[in-house]
Design an enzyme around this catalytic site. Structure first.
Site, PDB file in Angstrom:
ATOM      1  N   SER A   1     -59.965  89.834 -58.553  1.00 44.60           N
ATOM      2  CA  SER A   1     -60.860  89.362 -57.435  1.00 44.60           C
ATOM      3  C   SER A   1     -60.256  88.148 -56.611  1.00 44.60           C
ATOM      4  O   SER A   1     -59.774  87.041 -57.118  1.00 44.60           O
ATOM      5  CB  SER A   1     -62.246  88.960 -58.122  1.00 44.60           C
ATOM      6  N   ASP A   2     -60.336  88.484 -55.312  1.00 42.98           N
ATOM      7  CA  ASP A   2     -59.902  87.510 -54.363  1.00 42.98           C
ATOM      8  C   ASP A   2     -60.894  86.287 -54.468  1.00 42.98           C
ATOM      9  O   ASP A   2     -62.242  86.558 -54.695  1.00 42.98           O
ATOM     10  CB  ASP A   2     -59.984  87.835 -52.838  1.00 42.98           C
ATOM     11  N   LYS A   3     -60.638  85.012 -54.069  1.00 42.09           N
ATOM     12  CA  LYS A   3     -61.308  84.018 -54.393  1.00 42.09           C
ATOM     13  C   LYS A   3     -62.274  83.742 -53.057  1.00 42.09           C
ATOM     14  O   LYS A   3     -63.503  83.927 -53.329  1.00 42.09           O
ATOM     15  CB  LYS A   3     -60.533  82.688 -54.499  1.00 42.09           C
TER      16      LYS A   3
ATOM     17  N   ARG B   1     -49.979  85.642 -53.142  1.00 36.90           N
ATOM     18  CA  ARG B   1     -51.279  86.614 -52.864  1.00 36.90           C
ATOM     19  C   ARG B   1     -50.382  87.898 -52.472  1.00 36.90           C
ATOM     20  O   ARG B   1     -49.508  87.895 -51.952  1.00 36.90           O
ATOM     21  CB  ARG B   1     -51.689  86.130 -51.382  1.00 36.90           C
TER      22      ARG B   1
END
Length: 880
Positions: free
Chosen positions: A458-460, A704
């Site tokens: 999950s992206d923050k 990323r």
């Protein structure tokens, strides 16, 4: 007037013969001589060109001459008539000019009297620049390449022509298959193909009842699946039409607003706060312009844009370094700007990502793989049964045709034609339930895939957090500390001063500190909506919580020193509106390590004290401690000059987690799902944020990824999320399933045979209607209780609730009503050869058939007890 092709410049020594005189415009007639040729058979004019001129073809395929005028290139009013010689002469002239590569083969459309054209060549696809190439050229070079005047923009006719050549500014989906083909594709399921084969064999063997029942089952399956997927696709199509994006574009010197799909390379667009960037734009003007690129790059902080040329020293495409480009789909957070459209549609950077996603083929889901394996296994077992029975019959000397009929009948009976119906209906119900929770699933098998997820990346920013910067702590330069409550860009929250010896002094110094943040700021909040950068919005919001709503309006801004990544600070020079003393004052904010060297003093109570090295070390230590908690630290100062600032304190800002994120992560971890957080933050910040949401057992730092799949929670029952993910490597028929099936089947078979034997005890040998009725009803009741026990493989049906599934209750009720009609309704009694049963018979059958439910409940209780004893603590989970 349309300007649709290239013009070819005429050599000055080229003479052209025409049928009559040319009626040229006054400003060009003096430079073009026309004389009659006495040697010609007819009146022919000899054209001597003494000025730069151009040739083209009009709509009637006639050669026309274009000469320069005061406003651009002009065409003589009767030029088309002047070159209308006899067809033979005109054709020879045209061929001659084309062979000499003087005349282009495309046409000038719509030429007429006093038609005006811009000089230069019309845009061709070869002349286009990519987005990355545009960033390495100056804005004037890009404008020249795309043949546009940034002061007036393109002409509407030229824009329409470019749209025809390059295409509209939109992302084109892959052409969809027709509806009938989508319906036919539903039959590609291996199990469906196996059932079709069974139906065909039944027809060949003249077992038409079996063929009809199997065909009906197949039609139900494919129709339900097709209708549900068709409805999902239509819902997605409607979502795409909800908000057609618009843009502000300069054309023919006028700023117009129209759909972004009409943009073409060379258009001049204006960007303002709140606008979505309609295409990839090379900026030539940027006034405090910051663009939120989180949807494209994933970075939280808006990117501040410039207009300078970038040096491209590497071949690696880095979007974060293209500071003079505004990317399609991003959001303007602050300031305004103007730029030249360089890439549209699929040629844009976002379009490249879109094409990559389109090219990605969706893999088969675990359920589809399991169904494929099951279909292959059933096919194998069917042929094996046929072979074994035929072999045994051959060994016993029985006719092969008879044994073949028997073996095929058994093989067809072994294929569960109800299984595809159960699977399809179950998935369709899942899709419908998710649709009620605002989640659209395009393909039915995708629903089942969610139950197999064992790792969630999950992206923050914006997923685990709210993507709303919020001030949470304040520390003044004289040591007063305060905690700030509330979240979001509003005044909902309070400032709680920690224990101190002078509360009034703390309030005064906190107000002075927040005044700096509010004045040195370009953001503003309107009805809970932020217009500006999130960090600046956090400072405005905390000032509002302190009752400071219009602080910036008390000052007149004289000059601004904008923030840059090199300076890491911003400052403004102001004069107070209402003070008689019009003394200039500087307000500054930024990184402490950058701002502190500009300070010579710091505020201590009502006095200013000289700043020492020890003071600097203490302030840096405070900032470090705040940063360790995952907060972004901003230092604030003011003074009479930028070299003589007074340090006033720090503000800690955080992006708060979304509601229930911590609880959701803990639930997923307990169920065996590993959760990874993807972020570009520093390791200390990531560790602090991870700790706040239960993701800080151990740490790994990754860059990323450029491509990842994000899975967001859908709300559902807690007990479902606590279940461990289904092992995708397990076959559909597992050992536990086989055990449950054998246990239930043995109880049902033995119980039914016992009832049949009991009824034959009177010597009827099972030939009476009562024998048939008791046995048939016993089997139906066994099925009803077995269906009740199968509602869950682990939980008791009494824990689930007997009335929680209304559809199941309706199905059972209709089945029992149907059975009662068979037993008690005379017309059906004649068809099924049954007779009415006494209340005692019904009570006896219910008591007997409920045994399958009782045994199943005991088995599930035993398994739950053993599982609790063997339960071990969960392993540590990493986060990224």
């Amino acid at each position: 007037m349309k300007n649709h092709n290239k013009y070819v410049k005429l050599p000055q020594d080229l003479d052209l013969s025409f049928h009559s005189d040319l009626d040229l415009l006054p400003d060009t007639a003096a430079d073009i001589d026309v004389e009659l040729d006495p040697a010609a058979d007819t009146d022919v004019a000899v054209l001597s060109v003494n000025v730069p001129a151009y040739l083209g073809l009009d709509e009637d395929d006639d050669v026309v001459i274009i000469a320069p005028g005061e406003e651009g290139l002009r065409v003589a009013s009767t030029a088309a008539e002047a070159v209308s010689t006899r067809k033979q002469q005109r054709k020879q002239l045209k061929n001659q000019l084309e062979q000499q590569q003087i005349l282009p083969k495309s046409k000038i459309c719509g030429l007429g009297s006093d038609s005006i054209f811009k000089t230069g060549l019309t845009l061709t696809p070869e002349m286009l620049l990519s987005t990355s190439e545009s960033s390495t050229h100056s804005a004037s070079e890009v404008a020249g390449r795309l043949q546009v005047d940034v002061r007036t923009g393109l002409k509407w006719t030229e824009a329409k022509y470019r749209a025809k050549i390059i295409g509209h500014n939109e992302l084109l989906l892959v052409a969809e298959d027709p509806t009938w083909k989508k319906y036919i594709e539903q039959f590609k399921n291996p199990l469906i193909l196996l059932l079709l084969g069974s139906a065909l064999v039944s027809v060949i063997m003249k077992q038409f009842d079996d063929a009809v029942s199997i065909t009906i089952a197949i039609l139900i399956v494919v129709t339900v699946a097709f209708i549900q997927e068709y409805r999902s696709e239509k819902s997605l199509e409607e979502l795409k039409k909800l908000v057609p994006p618009e843009c502000h574009c300069l054309r023919e010197g006028r700023l117009d607003t129209f759909l972004a799909r009409e943009l073409v390379p060379g258009d001049i667009v204006h960007l303002n706060v709140g606008d979505r960037v309609p295409a990839d734009v090379r900026l030539f003007e940027a006034v405090d312009l910051s663009i939120d690129e989180s949807s494209f790059t994933g970075e939280t902080e808006p990117a501040r844009k410039i207009t300078d040329v970038l040096l491209n020293n590497t071949n690696v495409k880095d979007h974060s370094n293209m500071k003079n480009i505004a990317f399609m789909g991003t959001l303007v957070r602050c300031g305004n700007g103007k730029g030249i459209v360089v890439s549209t549609g699929e040629r844009s950077e976002f379009g490249e990502v879109f094409k990559m996603m389109q090219a990605e083929e969706a893999p088969k889901t675990p359920l589809q793989k399991s169904m494929d394996i099951l279909g292959a296994q059933l096919s194998f077992y069917s042929f094996l049964i046929i072979g074994v029975i035929m072999l045994l019959g051959w060994l016993q000397g029985k006719p092969l045709s008879e044994m073949f009929n028997i073996s095929v009948s058994l093989a067809v009976a072994a294929i569960p034609e109800g299984l595809p119906i159960v699977v399809t209906v179950t998935l369709a119900l899942g899709v419908m339930r998710m649709a009620k929770r605002n989640s659209i699933v395009k393909k039915l098998p995708t629903v089942e895939t969610l139950g197999c997820v064992n790792v969630i990346c999950s992206d923050k920013t914006g997923t685990l957090t709210k993507n709303e910067m919020t001030a949470t702590i304040i520390i003044t330069s004289d040591g007063y500390m305060a905690d700030v409550t509330g979240a979001g860009y509003n005044d909902q929250g309070e400032i709680h001063i920690r224990h101190c010896n002078n509360v009034e002094m703390a309030k005064t110094n906190i107000t002075n500190l927040l005044e700096i943040g509010a004045v040195c700021n370009n953001a503003y909040i309107q009805n809970g909506t932020l217009l500006g950068q999130p960090t600046e919005g956090a400072l405005v919001a905390v000032a509002m919580k302190n009752g400071m709503y219009a602080t910036a309006e008390n000052y007149v801004r004289i000059q601004e020193y904008p923030f840059s990544s090199e300076q890491k600070m911003m400052a403004v020079k102001c004069i107070h509106k209402y003070n008689n003393n019009k003394e200039e004052i500087f307000f500054a904010k930024g990184a402490l390590e950058t701002l502190l060297p500009q300070c010579t003093k710091y505020q201590f109570g009502t006095q200013t004290v000289l700043l020492t090295k020890q003071n600097e070390a203490e302030f840096l230590a405070e900032a470090y401690e705040i940063g360790r908690k995952g907060l972004r630290v901003l230092a604030l100062a003011k003074g009479r000059s930028m070299q003589d600032l007074i340090y006033c304190g720090l503000v800690g800002i955080t992006d708060p987690p979304r509601p229930l994120v911590r609880e959701s992560i803990e639930m997923l971890m307990q169920s065996g799902v590993r959760v990874k957080m993807v972020t570009g933050d520093a390791q200390e910040t990531a560790l602090a944020i991870g700790s706040s949401i239960s993701l800080a057992n151990t740490t790994r730092t990754w860059k990323r990824p450029t491509k990842c799949k994000i899975i967001r929670r859908q709300s559902t029952a807690n007990d479902v999320l606590k279940q461990k993910p289904r092992n995708v490597k397990q076959p559909m028929i597992t050992k536990s399933v086989v055990v449950n099936v054998l246990l239930s089947a043995s109880i049902i078979v033995l119980g039914t045979l016992w009832v049949f034997q009991r009824e034959m005890a009177d010597g009827t040998l099972g030939k009476t209607k009562r024998d048939t009725t008791m046995t048939f009803t016993c089997f139906v009741f066994f099925d009803m209780f077995n269906a009740l026990s199968c509602r869950s493989q682990t939980k008791s049906v009494f824990t689930i609730g007997l009335t929680t599934n209304r559809m199941f209750l309706l199905a059972v009720a209709f089945s029992i009503i149907g059975q009662m009609l068979v037993v008690y309704f005379p017309p059906l009694q004649m068809v099924f050869q049954t007779e009415a049963l006494t209340p005692y018979d019904i009570f006896f059958l219910v008591s007997l058939t409920s045994s399958v439910l009782v045994v199943s409940e005991i088995k599930k209780w035993f398994e739950r007890t053993m599982e609790r004893k063997m339960y071990s603590s969960r392993s540590e989970l990493d986060f990224v």
